[in-house]
Design a protein around this motif. Structure first.
Motif, PDB file in Angstrom:
ATOM      1  N   TYR A  69      -7.289  -2.483  -5.254  1.00 54.33           N
ATOM      2  CA  TYR A  69      -6.301  -3.114  -4.323  1.00 54.33           C
ATOM      3  C   TYR A  69      -7.424  -3.666  -3.095  1.00 54.33           C
ATOM      4  O   TYR A  69      -6.766  -4.966  -2.663  1.00 54.33           O
ATOM      5  N   LEU A  90       2.226   1.639  -3.340  1.00 54.77           N
ATOM      6  CA  LEU A  90       0.919   2.075  -4.392  1.00 54.77           C
ATOM      7  C   LEU A  90       0.858   3.474  -4.079  1.00 54.77           C
ATOM      8  O   LEU A  90       0.485   4.160  -5.167  1.00 54.77           O
ATOM      9  N   GLU A  93      -8.797  -6.892  -4.162  1.00 55.41           N
ATOM     10  CA  GLU A  93      -7.911  -8.183  -4.232  1.00 55.41           C
ATOM     11  C   GLU A  93      -7.539  -8.809  -2.790  1.00 55.41           C
ATOM     12  O   GLU A  93      -7.351  -9.948  -2.732  1.00 55.41           O
ATOM     13  N   LEU A 146       0.804  -0.991   0.090  1.00 56.71           N
ATOM     14  CA  LEU A 146      -0.006   0.147  -0.096  1.00 56.71           C
ATOM     15  C   LEU A 146       0.974   1.410   0.011  1.00 56.71           C
ATOM     16  O   LEU A 146       0.468   2.358  -0.638  1.00 56.71           O
TER      17      LEU A 146
END
Length: 112
Positions: A64, A32, A67, A29
């Motif tokens: 995200y 990202l 998933e 994260l």
């Protein structure tokens, strides 16, 4: 380490695996979010509206999250529920990205 914990107690091994998985997704994260910041700068350099940048960031976040939830459902032997969740998220993503798709077609028509 996992095998050692698994020999001691499978409950501790599963807990350790979940902690490692959470750490991995936390690091992903952060990576990202830095990529999203760079993408935002590129879009703003091309004078694309702030609302479209916000839509893109939200879409990436939703994918995200989906998933992550789908993986957890698959690991807990709820794979069918995970697949259903993925289908619902895909339909939501299509509906949520419609303003961007319309803007893309308008851009293509203005160039032609």
């Amino acid at each position: 380490m996992y095998l050692l914990l698994n020999e001691v107690s499978s409950k501790y091994a599963k807990c350790f695996s979940l902690v490692l998985l959470t750490y991995f997704f936390m690091m992903a994260l952060q990576l990202l979010s830095s990529i999203i910041g760079q993408i935002t700068n590129v879009f703003l350099d091309f004078n694309i509206g702030q609302q479209y940048v916000t839509i893109i960031i939200r879409l990436i976040g939703i994918v995200y999250y989906a998933e992550f939830v789908s993986f957890l459902l698959a690991e807990t032997s709820l794979g069918n529920v995970g697949k259903m969740f993925e289908y619902i998220v895909k339909l939501y993503l299509i509906g949520y990205s419609l303003p961007m798709i319309i803007k893309l077609f308008e851009l293509i028509l203005s160039v032609v």
